[in-house]
Design a protein around this motif. Sequence first.
Motif, PDB file in Angstrom:
ATOM      1  N   ALA A 269       1.088  -1.153  -0.358  1.00 40.64           N
ATOM      2  CA  ALA A 269       0.126  -0.245  -0.254  1.00 40.64           C
ATOM      3  C   ALA A 269       0.682   1.250   0.093  1.00 40.64           C
ATOM      4  O   ALA A 269       0.463   2.328  -0.847  1.00 40.64           O
ATOM      5  CB  ALA A 269      -0.844  -0.030   1.129  1.00 40.64           C
TER       6      ALA A 269
ATOM      7  N   SER B 169       2.773   2.185  -2.943  1.00 39.42           N
ATOM      8  CA  SER B 169       1.365   2.264  -4.165  1.00 39.42           C
ATOM      9  C   SER B 169       1.422   3.389  -4.461  1.00 39.42           C
ATOM     10  O   SER B 169       1.179   4.511  -5.237  1.00 39.42           O
ATOM     11  CB  SER B 169       0.231   1.018  -3.888  1.00 39.42           C
ATOM     12  OG  SER B 169       0.430  -0.136  -4.547  1.00 39.42           O
ATOM     13  N   SER B 170       1.309   4.115  -3.052  1.00 34.83           N
ATOM     14  CA  SER B 170       0.672   5.315  -2.964  1.00 34.83           C
ATOM     15  C   SER B 170       2.107   6.222  -3.206  1.00 34.83           C
ATOM     16  O   SER B 170       2.309   7.315  -4.099  1.00 34.83           O
ATOM     17  CB  SER B 170       1.117   5.574  -0.907  1.00 34.83           C
ATOM     18  OG  SER B 170       0.399   7.051  -1.142  1.00 34.83           O
TER      19      SER B 170
ATOM     20  N   GLU C 164       2.328   8.884  -6.764  1.00 37.00           N
ATOM     21  CA  GLU C 164       2.590   9.811  -6.467  1.00 37.00           C
ATOM     22  C   GLU C 164       3.718   9.989  -7.639  1.00 37.00           C
ATOM     23  O   GLU C 164       4.082  11.310  -8.792  1.00 37.00           O
ATOM     24  CB  GLU C 164       3.469  10.593  -5.436  1.00 37.00           C
ATOM     25  CG  GLU C 164       2.517  10.685  -4.134  1.00 37.00           C
ATOM     26  CD  GLU C 164       3.180  10.522  -2.869  1.00 37.00           C
ATOM     27  OE1 GLU C 164       4.499  11.354  -2.824  1.00 37.00           O
ATOM     28  OE2 GLU C 164       1.894  10.711  -1.826  1.00 37.00           O
TER      29      GLU C 164
END
Length: 409
Positions: free
Chosen positions: A259, A262-263, A267
């Motif tokens: 997670a 992925s964040s 970006e």
Amino acid sequence: MSSDPWGRVDETGTVYVRTADGEQVVGSWQAGSPEEALAYFERKYEGLVVEIGLLEKRVKTTDLSTKDAQVAIDHIREQVDAHHAVGDLQALRDRLDKLVATVESRREERKQQRAKQSDEARKAKEDLVTEAEQLAQSDQWRAAGERLRSLVDTWKGLPRLDRKSDDELWHRFSHARSAFSKRRKAHFAQLDAQREEARRTKERLVSEAEALSGSSDWGPTAARYRELMAEWKAAGRAQREHEDDLWNRFRGAQDVFFAARSSVFAERDAEQTENLKLKEELAEEAEKLLPIGDLKAARAAFRSINERWEAIGHVPRDARPKVEGRMHAVERAMQESEETEWRRTNPEARARAAGLTGQLQAAVDKLRTQIDQARAQGNSAKADKLERELEGRQALLDQALKGLQEFGG
């Protein structure tokens, strides 16, 4: 004195019954008339008739044992033989004899039936033993165990055989069950050991997965998570009460890492998409420099574009070859223009080109003179060979003249 077809009473009150062997004394009667005496003993005869009839019915319709039937027959026969009744005693004996034969026949039938049942029971138990011995080798632990329990219930419902046969078959049957139970116990003991080993392995994998969950070293950590997953699958299942909890912890640690990745990647992707847009604009600006007229101005403009290009960050990997290829194409065109300009303005290179051109021109002129001489002498073969050589030299000369023109010669 009174009498009937089967008996009489004399004047002294003695009662007689008539038989095939002559008259037999039944008893003495002093309490009433001779008729009453005969009626009394005739009733006793009727009682025997009824008793025999009941016994015949019991023999035919009930499970009265041979022994009990014979005792009952003997009891009635004693009464008949004692001559204490007036009537056709021989008819009673005949019925008793016939009843004895019936009892004997039923005894033989029952004996045969018991023998048949015994054979059927033996066959059934042998079949149970055979199946139990086959099940003893099975690895279908649940199904085989349930079937063996069912066979025990079936065994209990079968008649016993003679002790020796029954004991031998039961021993084989019991041994098969024991062998299966022993194998099953060993299997599950081994399975428990394997599951305990799997639990320890997965505890270690969970600990490492949880330790990696906060890493920002995206590539190597993601690769290590893939390796941990492969190790997890290879470890096998732990005990049921541990497996789900371990998996939830293991999966949870991965989810935290991926997670976060992925964040960050989201970006980065947004930034790289914006970078791509800027670089495409620069590539378009660079392509407008072609074709190159003023080399010096084009070189300065390209340098400015390239500096701005370098200041922009990464673009998406799949778009990189195309946009960079556009800039490289402009750069190659710039380099080719520079090389052409250098050759055109380099005195040494021009001198070398002029010298080469002169040498090739002299060689061509010489070959033409030699060809004319060979023709004049009638040597066609030599003339043809020299002409092929002339073609090669002429081609080199044409190329050298073209290069010399680039220097303005």
